[in-house]
Design an enzyme around this catalytic site. Structure first.
Site, PDB file in Angstrom:
ATOM      1  CG  HIS A 385      -1.943   1.053   1.179  1.00 10.61           C
ATOM      2  ND1 HIS A 385      -3.225   0.818   0.742  1.00 10.61           N
ATOM      3  CD2 HIS A 385      -1.877   2.369   1.477  1.00 10.61           C
ATOM      4  CE1 HIS A 385      -3.912   1.952   0.788  1.00 10.61           C
ATOM      5  NE2 HIS A 385      -3.116   2.896   1.228  1.00 10.61           N
ATOM      6  CB  ALA A 386       1.169   4.039  -2.415  1.00  9.81           C
ATOM      7  CG  HIS A 422      -1.706  10.919  -3.634  1.00  7.21           C
ATOM      8  ND1 HIS A 422      -2.749  11.746  -3.306  1.00  7.21           N
ATOM      9  CD2 HIS A 422      -1.450  10.185  -2.521  1.00  7.21           C
ATOM     10  CE1 HIS A 422      -3.107  11.528  -2.044  1.00  7.21           C
ATOM     11  NE2 HIS A 422      -2.340  10.577  -1.554  1.00  7.21           N
ATOM     12  CD  GLU A 423       1.480   7.907  -1.520  1.00 12.68           C
ATOM     13  OE1 GLU A 423       1.833   8.473  -0.478  1.00 12.68           O
ATOM     14  OE2 GLU A 423       0.405   7.283  -1.612  1.00 12.68           O
ATOM     15  CG  HIS A 426       1.205  12.569   1.478  1.00 12.39           C
ATOM     16  ND1 HIS A 426       0.270  13.029   2.370  1.00 12.39           N
ATOM     17  CD2 HIS A 426       0.541  11.716   0.657  1.00 12.39           C
ATOM     18  CE1 HIS A 426      -0.915  12.483   2.101  1.00 12.39           C
ATOM     19  NE2 HIS A 426      -0.776  11.682   1.059  1.00 12.39           N
ATOM     20  CD  GLU A 450      -4.438  11.575   2.459  1.00 15.30           C
ATOM     21  OE1 GLU A 450      -4.225  11.161   1.307  1.00 15.30           O
ATOM     22  OE2 GLU A 450      -3.816  11.161   3.444  1.00 15.30           O
ATOM     23  CG  HIS A 551      -9.875   3.863   5.965  1.00 14.81           C
ATOM     24  ND1 HIS A 551      -9.851   3.071   4.842  1.00 14.81           N
ATOM     25  CD2 HIS A 551      -8.990   4.864   5.743  1.00 14.81           C
ATOM     26  CE1 HIS A 551      -8.988   3.577   3.976  1.00 14.81           C
ATOM     27  NE2 HIS A 551      -8.459   4.666   4.485  1.00 14.81           N
ATOM     28  CE1 TYR A 561      -7.369   9.581   3.252  1.00 17.78           C
ATOM     29  CE2 TYR A 561      -8.964   8.381   4.583  1.00 17.78           C
ATOM     30  CZ  TYR A 561      -7.650   8.645   4.243  1.00 17.78           C
ATOM     31  OH  TYR A 561      -6.628   7.988   4.871  1.00 17.78           O
TER      32      TYR A 561
END
Length: 672
Positions: A385-386, A422-423, A426, A450, A551, A561
């Protein structure tokens, strides 16, 4: 959420800090030495000490977490779980000490830091050491059980078991109604055994929240938004009312296509609801896998990014094989393949870095390239999971530089490519706010973190992809535009009501308005009310369908989110405006624009040091959350959907709740 590979809790015990979805926890040793009282300190001195101790203890905790995710075994799990327990002990001590300063004079920064300190975990633990240990044991077990969940059929040698990934593939690729239903029911059945544990978990975190001065854990979660906790529900409902008409049009179009594919008796459930197992996604939160039946204009404007990345991989493989030489052994050929996989993953990451650097942001530190997990290792189990990691809160210009990393199992696909962008959002947020005191090193609110990388993803337009040589000259036509918009809507718009309903359910569980004997009933009432979906077969209280979503057993708050989806379009419009762009919003890319980059970096640098409203205003000109930019972006496809749905009875009616239910679900309006 699969299409976005969102950051989840990285601690085995699931004590997720609200500073960011993969952020910060403390180490065991510092927890032991944390003093129980500090009467000699002023409030400002107390926060200065907490900041120093927190930063000193932090790298040990992140190392334990990193190992537990990249070297999965009993030893790494034990170390991470124990560290988590000690972290909660230390945090409880600090929060208890902070209570001494209520009503005392202090600087505004110190007052904010104390407020953030009380909200640093989504899993408030009771002070009683035995109950605290029980809580971390339950949290670790639920998360472990989720990760190990599998659906098995048959006996003995004929026994066959499938884990979540395989079951998801069935939903995504099969169009066999019975096989899809079997896969969906199979996974949801795996969650039933954790129902009792979750009930006890709720009791324990509520006790911890009450000891911190909150009514329950839900109120604590809602207190992290620089506004009264009781305003979060109405505020998110206001945003939902803005976007609901767009969702209803997408729902109406999708339901009609499902009716065509499966027949009306199977393509929908009574009241016009969509069957839960037919959206191509286990939780109905992303409908992208239905592209084969929902694509408006087959082939129009197709960019096929995956094919371009695969070609790049084949080129790397050719180079590696040439280096291995003719007549190479099987072992050398295998090594050449691994070399090509790693080279491609690094090139994809360099391409993503280039976007951020084009805005005037710094290159990633050398340690990033040395320490990141780019591809799946062969010799051990890892969490694929990224996720994005700040290991040491470094990068403040002092002796120790930043140690930031991402953890992925990259393959050359479009989905993986956008996930990297996306990552890195962060990571760049981490780098921007690292000079701040540790308690301010976090997103302005949990939705901000996010939204950063996803703002960049919106700017990955066909023209941008062509400009970097990844795809050919894009086809410019109305059909191509509608196709591109539909792709975005199937992932982004379909998610919105799901982003709301999970925490609506948990808030009710935490405050007692949803009792344990109603867990499943209320889950499906909310699914029907917000998403317009329903199970094809009855789901009684013998099931625990909420637990089939990570979650919930992983205890990760989810409203973040939903907010991120709204914020990313506000950020995007703000940056497009800053870049001087004029034209349809959905065609804007600010790649290479230093003015936009400067404005973005200034926002990132503020971290959690001020209320998010002020940070938002500096970038967008407004301090209010607003879905108008999202609606502006999707104007072309919303108009197209209205045309397609003419003559249809859109909307749905949620089934009437049993007479014993606490509240009847809302009826959705019909639109034409």
């Amino acid at each position: 959420m699969n299409h976005r590979h969102l950051l989840l809790a990285v601690a085995v015990g699931a004590a997720v800090l609200s500073l960011s979805a993969c952020k910060k926890q403390a180490s065991p040793e510092a927890a032991v030495s944390a003093p129980k009282s500090a009467p000699a300190e002023s409030a400002d001195q107390f926060i200065a000490r907490v900041n120093a101790e927190y930063k000193a203890m932090y790298p040990e905790m992140t190392s334990a977490q990193w190992l537990s995710s990249t070297y999965i075994n009993d030893d790494s799990a034990r170390v991470a779980a124990k560290a988590n327990e000690r972290w909660l002990t230390a945090l409880n001590q600090w929060i208890e000490q902070a209570g001494q300063y209520d009503g005392q004079p202090m600087s505004a920064d110190t007052a904010r830091a104390i407020h953030l300190l009380k909200l640093m975990t989504s899993m408030p633990a009771p002070r009683d050491p035995a109950k605290l240990a029980e809580l971390t044991r339950i949290a670790t077990k639920m998360e472990g059980d989720y990760g190990a969940g599998q659906y098995c059929v048959g006996e003995g040698d004929a026994r066959q078991c499938r884990q979540l990934g395989e079951l998801e593939q069935t939903l995504a690729r099969s169009r066999d109604y019975a096989k899809q239903l079997d896969a969906w029911q199979g996974w949801h059945g795996t969650a039933a055994p954790m129902r009792q544990e979750y009930q006890r978990f709720v009791e324990l975190v509520n006790e911890g929240a009450r000891e911190m001065g909150f009514a329950d854990a839900g109120q604590m979660w809602r207190s992290g938004y620089d506004m009264p906790a009781d305003q979060i529900g109405p505020e998110t409902d206001r945003l939902w009312e803005q976007v609901k008409p767009l969702y209803e049009q997408l729902h109406c179009y999708t339901r009609a296509k499902l009716d065509t594919a499966y027949g009306k008796d199977r393509g929908e459930v009574a009241g016009g609801l969509i069957p839960a197992h037919l959206t191509g996604n286990m939780w109905q939160q992303d409908w992208s896998n239905l592209w084969d039946m929902l694509e408006p204009y087959p082939g129009a404007g197709s960019l096929d990014i995956t094919a371009a990345l695969e070609k790049q991989y084949q080129g790397n493989l050719g180079t590696a094989l040439a280096k291995a030489g003719t007549g190479a052994t099987v072992e050398k050929l295998f090594k050449a393949q691994r070399e090509a996989e790693l080279a491609t993953a690094r090139q994809m990451t360099e391409r993503a870095q280039d976007f951020y650097v084009s805005l005037g942001m710094p290159k990633l530190p050398e340690s990033y390239w040395a320490n990141t997990q780019f591809i799946k290792p062969l010799d051990r189990n890892v969490v694929c999971h990224a996720s994005a990691w700040d290991m040491n809160m470094g990068g403040d210009g002092k002796a120790i530089g930043p140690d930031v990393r991402t953890k992925m199992c990259i393959t050359p696909t479009e989905e993986n490519f956008t996930t990297i962008y996306h990552e890195l959002g962060h990571i760049y947020y981490d780098l921007a706010y690292n000079p701040l005191p540790p308690l301010f090193q976090g997103g302005a609110n949990d939705g901000f973190h996010e939204a950063i990388g996803d703002t960049i993803v919106l700017a990955m337009t066909p023209r941008y992809l062509n400009s970097i040589g990844l795809v050919g000259k894009p086809q410019e036509s109305r059909e191509a535009t509608i196709n591109a918009q539909m792709r975005m809507a199937l992932s982004g718009v379909s998610f919105l009501p799901f982003g709301l309903m999970i925490d609506r359910w948990r808030w009710g569980v935490f405050d007692g308005s949803i009792t344990p004997d109603q867990y499943n009933q209320k889950w499906w009432e909310l699914k029907a009310r917000y998403q317009g979906v329903a199970p094809a077969t009855a789901r009684g209280e013998e099931f625990f369908d909420a637990g089939a979503k990570y979650h919930v057993p992983g205890n990760t708050p989810y409203t973040r989110y939903f907010l991120a989806r709204i914020l990313q379009y506000q950020f995007y419009k703000g940056l497009c405006d800053a870049s001087g762009y004029t034209g349809p919003l959905n065609e804007c890319s600010f790649y290479g624009n230093k003015e936009a980059g400067q404005k973005f970096w200034a926002m990132l640098s503020k971290g959690a040091s001020q209320p998010w409203q002020a940070t938002l205003k500096e970038l967008t000109g407004t301090d209010k959350l607003d879905a108008a930019p999202m609606l502006e972006y999707f104007t072309p496809v919303q108009e197209w959907l209205k045309q397609q749905n003419q003559g249809q009875m859109c909307g749905w009616t949620a089934p009437a709740a049993p007479a014993t239910a606490a509240a009847a679900p809302a009826k959705q309006p019909a639109t034409h």
